[in-house]
Design a protein around this motif. Structure first.
Motif, PDB file in Angstrom:
ATOM      1  N   ASP A 123       0.807  -1.224   0.000  1.00 44.87           N
ATOM      2  CA  ASP A 123       0.000   0.000   0.000  1.00 44.87           C
ATOM      3  C   ASP A 123       0.841   1.275   0.000  1.00 44.87           C
ATOM      4  O   ASP A 123       0.300   2.371  -0.136  1.00 44.87           O
ATOM      5  CB  ASP A 123      -0.927   0.026   1.221  1.00 44.87           C
ATOM      6  CG  ASP A 123      -2.088  -0.952   1.085  1.00 44.87           C
ATOM      7  OD1 ASP A 123      -2.344  -1.427  -0.035  1.00 44.87           O
ATOM      8  OD2 ASP A 123      -2.736  -1.248   2.108  1.00 44.87           O
ATOM      9  N   SER A 124       2.156   1.144   0.165  1.00 42.51           N
ATOM     10  CA  SER A 124       3.007   2.327   0.303  1.00 42.51           C
ATOM     11  C   SER A 124       3.176   3.038  -1.042  1.00 42.51           C
ATOM     12  O   SER A 124       3.170   2.417  -2.109  1.00 42.51           O
ATOM     13  CB  SER A 124       4.383   1.933   0.846  1.00 42.51           C
ATOM     14  OG  SER A 124       5.119   1.192  -0.118  1.00 42.51           O
ATOM     15  N   LEU A 125       3.360   4.332  -0.977  1.00 44.76           N
ATOM     16  CA  LEU A 125       3.579   5.118  -2.184  1.00 44.76           C
ATOM     17  C   LEU A 125       4.854   4.691  -2.888  1.00 44.76           C
ATOM     18  O   LEU A 125       4.909   4.625  -4.123  1.00 44.76           O
ATOM     19  CB  LEU A 125       3.638   6.604  -1.826  1.00 44.76           C
ATOM     20  CG  LEU A 125       3.874   7.581  -2.994  1.00 44.76           C
ATOM     21  CD1 LEU A 125       2.751   7.479  -4.016  1.00 44.76           C
ATOM     22  CD2 LEU A 125       3.990   9.013  -2.463  1.00 44.76           C
ATOM     23  N   LYS A 126       5.895   4.377  -2.112  1.00 44.51           N
ATOM     24  CA  LYS A 126       7.176   3.964  -2.690  1.00 44.51           C
ATOM     25  C   LYS A 126       7.004   2.702  -3.543  1.00 44.51           C
ATOM     26  O   LYS A 126       7.518   2.623  -4.660  1.00 44.51           O
ATOM     27  CB  LYS A 126       8.195   3.720  -1.574  1.00 44.51           C
ATOM     28  CG  LYS A 126       9.603   3.395  -2.053  1.00 44.51           C
ATOM     29  CD  LYS A 126      10.534   3.224  -0.863  1.00 44.51           C
ATOM     30  CE  LYS A 126      11.945   2.853  -1.293  1.00 44.51           C
ATOM     31  NZ  LYS A 126      12.606   3.949  -2.007  1.00 44.51           N
ATOM     32  N   PHE A 127       6.265   1.716  -3.012  1.00 45.38           N
ATOM     33  CA  PHE A 127       6.061   0.491  -3.788  1.00 45.38           C
ATOM     34  C   PHE A 127       5.190   0.761  -5.006  1.00 45.38           C
ATOM     35  O   PHE A 127       5.456   0.238  -6.097  1.00 45.38           O
ATOM     36  CB  PHE A 127       5.413  -0.600  -2.937  1.00 45.38           C
ATOM     37  CG  PHE A 127       5.128  -1.850  -3.720  1.00 45.38           C
ATOM     38  CD1 PHE A 127       6.130  -2.773  -3.947  1.00 45.38           C
ATOM     39  CD2 PHE A 127       3.874  -2.064  -4.294  1.00 45.38           C
ATOM     40  CE1 PHE A 127       5.882  -3.913  -4.726  1.00 45.38           C
ATOM     41  CE2 PHE A 127       3.622  -3.182  -5.059  1.00 45.38           C
ATOM     42  CZ  PHE A 127       4.627  -4.116  -5.277  1.00 45.38           C
ATOM     43  N   LYS A 128       4.150   1.560  -4.844  1.00 46.94           N
ATOM     44  CA  LYS A 128       3.259   1.839  -5.970  1.00 46.94           C
ATOM     45  C   LYS A 128       4.014   2.499  -7.120  1.00 46.94           C
ATOM     46  O   LYS A 128       3.751   2.206  -8.299  1.00 46.94           O
ATOM     47  CB  LYS A 128       2.095   2.698  -5.503  1.00 46.94           C
ATOM     48  CG  LYS A 128       1.102   1.937  -4.619  1.00 46.94           C
ATOM     49  CD  LYS A 128      -0.019   2.834  -4.134  1.00 46.94           C
ATOM     50  CE  LYS A 128      -1.003   2.046  -3.273  1.00 46.94           C
ATOM     51  NZ  LYS A 128      -2.101   2.902  -2.749  1.00 46.94           N
TER      52      LYS A 128
END
Length: 270
Positions: A123-128
């Motif tokens: 769910d993290s922005l970094k992963f997205k």
């Protein structure tokens, strides 16, 4: 600074898989490992909480142990707070983790890849951002593995077996045919410890990828660039293990999963 330790931390015992890789790559270095077991797993916590814990632990490792580098051996903590750690300590080499999507793309023949990770990581922005940058190069089956890190923390073999079967089934069909998943990314540092259980549900020819070795290599590069690589290490100086939880639980995990012995864990409140 070359005699100072390298700090490593995770929400619990999962980072021991990274510590194994670090000790293999950097045999002359001293390490201090902190398991925030009282607050594990981070992947099922809110981002604000994970950020607060990450910064508090980084401050303590710097101030109390005088570390010369920090390895954030947790995908969730990396995604939530590594940029803040770097801003707080701009002169400290800091290495983080991210699920190995890029290596998976380069290795996959079918271009069908499963990513097993905590919900917090996915769910993290970094992963997205990472996922979006590679979305046109492969098909990714993203599987949030709720409860799996906690089951590994508690060494609950029955729960581990049940959850592995559930999440591998949720990922899709495995194999080497064009429409099958041929590569699995282990997006949590806990998961390499149960890779054999996961492989039972994949069949032959399916690759499993984690981030331990690349993180260890990057740590070596940063220490070399800072001219702080240790030339030698006193064999009597063991890796220091600390935890915010029960020392006996970390001791049991270290005995089970560490490839080299370490000093008996100590409690360290944060």
């Amino acid at each position: 600074m070359s005699a100072s330790p390298v700090g490593v931390f995770d929400s619990g015992v999962g980072g021991l898989s990274v510590l194994n890789a670090l000790r293999a790559e950097l045999p002359h270095e001293r390490f201090v490992y902190f398991a925030d077991t009282a607050n594990a797993p981070y992947g099922e916590r809110g981002e604000d909480f994970v950020t607060q814990r990450t910064l508090a632990i980084a401050v303590d490792l710097v101030e109390r142990h005088r570390i010369k580098a920090l390895v954030v051996a947790c995908n969730t903590a990396t995604a939530a707070a590594i940029h803040l750690v770097r801003a707080t300590y701009p002169d400290l080499p800091v290495v983080g983790l991210e699920p190995a999507l890029k290596p998976a793309v380069s290795l996959s023949g079918t271009r069908n890849i499963a990513v097993l990770a905590t919900r917090g990581t996915l769910d993290s922005l970094k992963f997205k951002k990472l996922h979006a940058s590679l979305a046109d190069q492969a098909n990714f089956s993203l599987v949030p593995c709720d409860g799996l890190a906690a089951a590994i923390e508690s060494s609950s073999n029955a729960a581990i077996a049940d959850l592995c079967a559930r999440y591998m089934h949720a990922a899709g069909r495995f194999g080497t045919e064009p429409d099958q998943i041929d590569t699995v990314v282990l997006g949590c540092t806990h998961y390499p410890f149960i890779a054999d259980e996961l492989r039972r549900h994949a069949g032959p020819g399916v690759r499993f990828i984690d981030t331990g070795a690349p993180v260890a290599l990057q740590t070596r590069r940063l220490l070399a660039a800072a001219a702080t690589l240790a030339d030698e290490c006193d064999d009597n100086i063991a890796t220091v293990l600390e935890t915010s939880g029960a020392p006996q639980a970390l001791a049991a995990a270290a005995a089970r999963w560490l490839l080299q012995p370490a000093a008996q864990p100590a409690a360290a409140a944060r």
